[in-house]
Design a protein around this motif. Structure first.
Motif, PDB file in Angstrom:
ATOM      1  N   SER A 129     -71.329 -26.169   8.205  1.00  0.00           N
ATOM      2  CA  SER A 129     -73.594 -25.552   8.533  1.00  0.00           C
ATOM      3  C   SER A 129     -73.071 -23.960   9.155  1.00  0.00           C
ATOM      4  N   TRP A 130     -73.602 -23.349   8.686  1.00  0.00           N
ATOM      5  CA  TRP A 130     -73.705 -21.821   8.813  1.00  0.00           C
ATOM      6  C   TRP A 130     -74.743 -21.770   9.528  1.00  0.00           C
TER       7      TRP A 130
ATOM      8  N   GLY B 106     -64.898 -16.473  22.470  1.00  0.00           N
ATOM      9  CA  GLY B 106     -65.085 -16.845  20.823  1.00  0.00           C
ATOM     10  C   GLY B 106     -63.521 -16.690  19.873  1.00  0.00           C
TER      11      GLY B 106
ATOM     12  N   LYS C 287     -61.286 -18.616  21.506  1.00  0.00           N
ATOM     13  CA  LYS C 287     -61.681 -20.048  21.183  1.00  0.00           C
ATOM     14  C   LYS C 287     -61.299 -20.715  19.865  1.00  0.00           C
TER      15      LYS C 287
ATOM     16  N   GLU D 105     -58.427 -23.593  18.373  1.00  0.00           N
ATOM     17  CA  GLU D 105     -58.919 -24.672  17.742  1.00  0.00           C
ATOM     18  C   GLU D 105     -58.419 -24.734  16.481  1.00  0.00           C
TER      19      GLU D 105
ATOM     20  N   SER E 199     -65.952 -25.945   7.072  1.00  0.00           N
ATOM     21  CA  SER E 199     -64.816 -25.970   8.661  1.00  0.00           C
ATOM     22  C   SER E 199     -65.361 -24.748   9.258  1.00  0.00           C
TER      23      SER E 199
ATOM     24  N   THR F  58     -68.602 -23.417  10.472  1.00  0.00           N
ATOM     25  CA  THR F  58     -69.151 -24.417  11.693  1.00  0.00           C
ATOM     26  C   THR F  58     -68.532 -23.907  12.567  1.00  0.00           C
ATOM     27  N   SER F  59     -67.129 -23.713  12.600  1.00  0.00           N
ATOM     28  CA  SER F  59     -66.377 -23.231  13.529  1.00  0.00           C
ATOM     29  C   SER F  59     -67.209 -21.776  14.729  1.00  0.00           C
TER      30      SER F  59
ATOM     31  N   SER G 161     -70.061 -20.934  13.589  1.00  0.00           N
ATOM     32  CA  SER G 161     -71.068 -21.062  13.884  1.00  0.00           C
ATOM     33  C   SER G 161     -71.285 -21.309  15.186  1.00  0.00           C
ATOM     34  N   LYS G 162     -70.879 -21.398  16.043  1.00  0.00           N
ATOM     35  CA  LYS G 162     -70.439 -22.728  17.591  1.00  0.00           C
ATOM     36  C   LYS G 162     -70.625 -21.105  18.383  1.00  0.00           C
ATOM     37  N   VAL G 163     -69.887 -20.297  18.118  1.00  0.00           N
ATOM     38  CA  VAL G 163     -69.854 -18.954  19.619  1.00  0.00           C
ATOM     39  C   VAL G 163     -70.271 -18.055  18.858  1.00  0.00           C
TER      40      VAL G 163
ATOM     41  N   LYS H 294     -72.655 -14.996  16.339  1.00  0.00           N
ATOM     42  CA  LYS H 294     -73.808 -15.008  15.895  1.00  0.00           C
ATOM     43  C   LYS H 294     -74.307 -13.694  14.588  1.00  0.00           C
TER      44      LYS H 294
END
Length: 416
Positions: A129-130, A263, A266, A270, A346, A349-350, A352-354, A356
């Protein structure tokens, strides 16, 4: 910036990913990818493991509508890992069906004259996801299909097996601004100084570039008045930062991606670190004198951040700092390129969690996939810099002809 940070050498830098060729004296080294947009896009993923063709494993993604199916094999490609609706769309692509309502205009035009596939084709899908929008990459041999949900639509890709001669990845050339925010814990990510400003470009023909912008460059701001270029984000957020960069460089930058320090570290950790060749040992004075040794190594998140932020111990100060940031982006992009397009969901998605961004799912998916079409020997890197001066009580960098030549050079999306 004080006098001890003035650049002593404005020539070529040591290679991060060698070999590289340069056709202009102020374009420094290259060695690319992903794109990427790179590390800043979170594209430094090592990628998921690849199942064997025809694998019986089936997965359901929470980011998509529909589920994968254990039904008997259907005629056409079997899509491992795809929700039913996405699998049906990809089968339509390979069967030569109508895509008028299920593809973007550019993708539909590219696929219009395709030939239908013959025989049984195995394919693999990865879904992510984005910024809350489902995205997917489907690979089949050398083919790549890019799709955006939740009502799945083909937005780009390349399909040599169907006789499609050129990739469909949006109009070229294209540029994205990667911003590193100076936000500390508790501060807004998008309303603090831009600690990193890197323009990532692709020309649509296998070439690209990464251009760092000295943060003390004194320019007209899109929010009004004049100031250091990185202050535009303080006054008007990342959109104002993009507008300022557009006005100064003349490059029609599509949008931005922005990350903070936390971010950044992280994402790097990851994804297993960043393999890189450090040209010269650096002692990061701001990070308790952390030593980043010369030579090949894999940087952790903290090490990568320290290397990208150090300037006080560098002979060319902030210009060298911007150069190091470009090196990190290129190294991360090389790792992403080796992982292949299947790793893009992937990575997005990573991020997008941290992070903008104002880029749509279609824009970011086609841009990052476009970075995988770039040749490592056709990517250059440079830093927009200038002479030192003062404005009031502050030290500034004055926009000069060297930076203007770099902007002009980058107008084709390529810095080699």
């Amino acid at each position: 910036m004080t006098s001890e940070h003035r650049p002593a050498d404005r020539g070529r830098a040591d290679d991060v990913c060698r070999p590289v060729r340069s056709r202009r004296s102020f374009a420094v080294r290259a060695g690319w990818a992903t794109a990427a947009v790179a590390l800043t896009l979170g594209a430094c993923t090592s990628g998921p493991s690849t199942p064997s063709a025809g694998s019986a494993s089936r997965r359901t993604s929470s980011a998509t509508s529909g589920t994968t199916s254990d039904a008997p094999a259907q005629k056409g490609p079997q899509i491992v890992g795809a929700p039913a609706s996405l699998a049906a769309l990809v089968r339509t692509v390979y069967a030569g069906g109508d895509l008028t309502r299920t593809a973007s205009p550019t993708a539909a035009a590219a696929l219009k004259g395709r030939r239908a596939a013959t025989g049984t084709l195995d394919a693999r899908a990865e879904v992510g996801s984005w910024m809350g929008t489902p995205v997917a990459v489907v690979t089949s041999g050398d083919d790549v299909t890019l799709a955006v949900g939740p009502t799945w639509k083909v937005v780009g890709g390349w399909w040599p097996s169907l006789g499609v001669e050129k990739p469909s990845l949006g109009p070229g050339p294209r540029w994205v601004l990667a911003i590193g925010s100076d936000a500390r814990p508790g501060q807004p990510l998008e309303r603090t100084r831009a600690d990193v400003l890197q323009v990532i470009g692709i020309d649509g023909n296998g070439g690209g570039g990464v251009m760092g912008i000295a943060r003390d460059l004194y320019v007209p701001l899109s929010t009004g008045g004049r100031g250091k270029i990185n202050s535009a984000m303080v006054f008007g957020g990342p959109k104002a930062q993009v507008s300022t960069v557009r006005n100064v460089t003349g490059l029609p930058v599509e949008g931005y991606v922005v990350l903070g320090f936390t971010g950044f570290t992280k994402i790097v950790d990851e994804q297993g670190g960043i393999p890189i060749v450090i040209p010269k040992t650096v002692v990061a004075s701001h990070a308790r004198n952390m030593v980043i040794k010369a030579g090949p190594q894999t940087l952790t998140g903290k090490q990568a951040l320290a290397y990208a932020r150090e300037r006080k111990t560098l002979p060319d100060g902030d210009f060298g700092r911007s150069r190091h940031q470009g090196e990190v982006i290129l190294a991360a992009a090389v790792k992403a390129k080796l992982a292949g397009p299947i790793a893009i969901p992937s990575a997005l998605t990573s991020f997008s969690k941290v992070g903008k961004s104002n880029l749509t799912a279609e824009q970011i998916l086609t841009f990052t996939a476009g970075l995988h079409q770039v040749s490592p020997l056709e990517v250059g890197r440079g830093v927009a810099k200038g002479a030192f001066g003062t404005a009031g009580a502050q030290s500034i960098v004055v926009l000069g002809n060297e930076a203007r030549r770099l902007f002009a050079q980058f107008r084709d999306g390529n810095l080699t």
